[in-house]
Design an enzyme around this catalytic site. Structure first.
Site, PDB file in Angstrom:
ATOM      1  CD  GLU A  26       1.829   4.598  -8.863  1.00 30.71           C
ATOM      2  OE1 GLU A  26       0.897   5.761  -9.125  1.00 30.71           O
ATOM      3  OE2 GLU A  26       2.111   3.545  -8.808  1.00 30.71           O
ATOM      4  CG  HIS A  74      -1.001   3.290 -11.237  1.00 34.36           C
ATOM      5  ND1 HIS A  74      -1.535   1.779 -10.510  1.00 34.36           N
ATOM      6  CD2 HIS A  74      -1.723   3.701 -10.529  1.00 34.36           C
ATOM      7  CE1 HIS A  74      -1.747   2.052  -8.971  1.00 34.36           C
ATOM      8  NE2 HIS A  74      -1.703   3.040  -9.361  1.00 34.36           N
ATOM      9  CG  ASN A 128       0.693   9.335  -4.804  1.00 37.27           C
ATOM     10  OD1 ASN A 128       0.303   9.615  -3.828  1.00 37.27           O
ATOM     11  ND2 ASN A 128       0.942   8.977  -4.946  1.00 37.27           N
ATOM     12  NE  ARG A 129      -3.426   8.409  -1.071  1.00 42.24           N
ATOM     13  CZ  ARG A 129      -2.567   7.808  -1.392  1.00 42.24           C
ATOM     14  NH1 ARG A 129      -1.077   7.675  -2.132  1.00 42.24           N
ATOM     15  NH2 ARG A 129      -3.223   6.773  -1.042  1.00 42.24           N
ATOM     16  CG  ASP A 182       0.913   3.965  -1.059  1.00 36.05           C
ATOM     17  OD1 ASP A 182       1.859   4.624  -2.698  1.00 36.05           O
ATOM     18  OD2 ASP A 182      -0.232   3.806  -0.930  1.00 36.05           O
ATOM     19  CG  HIS A 241      -4.006   8.007  -8.645  1.00 28.14           C
ATOM     20  ND1 HIS A 241      -2.850   8.298  -8.990  1.00 28.14           N
ATOM     21  CD2 HIS A 241      -4.157   6.498  -8.342  1.00 28.14           C
ATOM     22  CE1 HIS A 241      -2.103   7.617  -8.193  1.00 28.14           C
ATOM     23  NE2 HIS A 241      -2.281   6.305  -8.333  1.00 28.14           N
TER      24      HIS A 241
HETATM   25  C1  BGC Z   1      -0.438   5.012  -4.365  1.00 28.44           C
HETATM   26  C2  BGC Z   1      -1.421   3.785  -3.722  1.00 28.44           C
HETATM   27  C3  BGC Z   1      -2.870   3.718  -4.618  1.00 28.44           C
HETATM   28  C4  BGC Z   1      -2.700   3.597  -5.061  1.00 28.44           C
HETATM   29  C5  BGC Z   1      -4.036   2.717  -5.383  1.00 28.44           C
HETATM   30  C6  BGC Z   1      -0.551   4.578  -5.957  1.00 28.44           C
HETATM   31  O1  BGC Z   1      -0.053   5.118  -7.180  1.00 28.44           O
HETATM   32  O2  BGC Z   1       0.303   5.444  -4.467  1.00 28.44           O
HETATM   33  O3  BGC Z   1      -1.538   5.044  -1.862  1.00 28.44           O
HETATM   34  O4  BGC Z   1      -3.493   3.025  -3.002  1.00 28.44           O
HETATM   35  O5  BGC Z   1      -2.252   3.791  -5.716  1.00 28.44           O
HETATM   36  O6  BGC Z   1      -4.003   2.018  -7.109  1.00 28.44           O
END
Ligand code: BGC
Length: 382
Positions: free
Chosen positions: A348, A210, A110-111, A282, A136
């Site tokens: 996840e 994922h 994640n971010r 999300d 990611h």
């Molecule tokens: C994120 C999403 C993102 C996706 C990418 C997820 O784990 O939370 O925001 O777009 O991954 O496929």
């Protein structure tokens, strides 16, 4: 899982098939070594292999590219198998187009806001690949590398050990990070993931998987009818860039309340600022159990039409639930169908997004001499 195995064998008997051909009981006794075949080649000629594993009624196909789960087949209540994980049938699409289908995610799931964090007084700038943020692991995360893979059998288990070494400074992260991920299929058909990592400089790490689940089968339509339960009373609300605000908000009275089983689609169209930000769900759930020494059951996903059920246990404190919002009808999946918004969901298990910038969140710092460990178990039944 006893139920699953019995169902498989009963289904096989009904169809006049010897139970041993379904793999579960046969492999439990024999522990056949996983087999590999060539899946494709990268532009520079590097070979990408696909490994096949089967045990306890679960069939798994894994690529050396990104540790990708390319296919995961489980039976329905009548013993009929479907691949329940979104993916592609060729390496080119995985390299060029994948939204992380089935992949291992690192160094940071994640971010991280603006791709920046400070550790021990030093500031780091990471690769930014999601607006102004790092997602990611950055532009070339763990999902975009070839891993060293070896198959094993151990007692009644079969599995794969995957290794990847991320060099100091890769994607902006400090320290050489040695990652080891073990995929195990148990004799009960559980898919267990054990993550390990060590570093030679202080760094941050948050590994996850994922897989895009559709328990009715990939390419079969939306997951809005799937039933979901998450053992979490709080979640982490986000800003418009999907970065947590830092608040641990109560799910009570919001569309994010999955403490009692409800369908994924039940509240997904409720007018709610958080759902607008995510174009659906999300978000990270703050698991009530917190960080635990051993994996504990935290979520159940069930497709009522097939009966296929996934139970997830983890030792991690968070669960990112992503309802496949950015699937937009531009990808053709393994079975030859177009994937559209809501055709799958991801669950996840991980630490919370942006933890390196959020002092109140559990720490994701890893120091030399320590070993990062995380385990998630996926159990299937029908
Ligand atoms: C994120 C999403 C993102 C996706 C990418 C997820 O784990 O939370 O925001 O777009 O991954 O496929």
């Amino acid at each position: 899982m006893e139920l699953n195995r019995r169902t498989v064998i009963a289904g096989a008997a009904a169809a006049g098939i010897a139970a041993t051909t379904l793999g579960g009981t046969a492999h439990a006794a024999g522990g056949r070594k996983p087999a590999k075949e060539l899946f494709g080649k990268l532009a520079d000629g590097t070979k990408v292999y696909r490994w096949s594993l089967e045990n306890g009624g679960t069939r798994l196909k894994v690529l050396s590219w990104g540790g990708v789960v390319q296919s995961l087949e489980i039976p329905d209540r009548h013993g009929r198998y479907k691949n329940v994980s979104l993916g592609f049938d060729n390496i080119e699409d995985y390299v060029a187009k994948t939204p992380y289908f089935g992949a291992l995610i690192g160094r940071y799931g994640n971010r991280i806001a603006k791709g920046q964090f400070t550790l021990d007084g030093k500031s780091y700038q990471l690769s930014v690949n999601d607006g102004v943020n790092s997602l990611h692991g950055g532009a070339k995360g763990f999902d975009k590398h070839v891993w060293d893979v070896e198959g094993f059998t151990s007692g009644s288990d079969v599995g794969l050990v995957l290794h990847y070494t991320s060099v100091d400074g890769e994607m902006g992260y400090p320290g050489t990070l040695k990652a080891k991920v073990t995929y195990t299929l148990t004799r009960h058909g559980d898919w267990r993931i054990d993550y390990e990592a060590t570093t030679d400089k202080a760094t941050v790490v948050n590994l996850t998987s994922h897989v895009y689940w559709n328990l009715a089968g990939e390419g079969s339509g939306s997951i809005y009818d799937h039933e979901l339960k998450i053992a979490a009373s709080r979640y982490t609300p986000v800003d418009s860039g999907l970065i947590p605000t830092g608040e641990l908000a109560k799910v009570a009275g919001t569309p994010f309340d999955f403490r009692h089983t409800k369908t994924v689609g039940a509240d997904i169209r409720v007018a709610n600022q958080q759902l607008l930000y995510g174009k659906g769900i999300d978000h990270n759930w703050v698991l009530d159990k917190g960080i635990t020494a051993k994996p504990e059951h935290i979520a159940t996903l069930r497709d009522p039409s097939s009966g296929r059920t996934l139970k997830i246990a983890t030792d991690q404190p968070g669960l990112q639930f992503y309802s496949g919002n950015f699937l937009d009808g531009t990808l053709v999946g393994t079975g030859g169908h177009i994937y559209r918004q809501g055709d799958a969901l991801c669950l996840e298990t991980q630490h919370f997004p942006d933890s390196p910038n959020q002092p109140k969140f559990p720490s994701t710092v890893l120091r030399p001499g320590e070993t990062y460990r995380s385990t998630t178990v996926h159990s299937f039944s029908a």
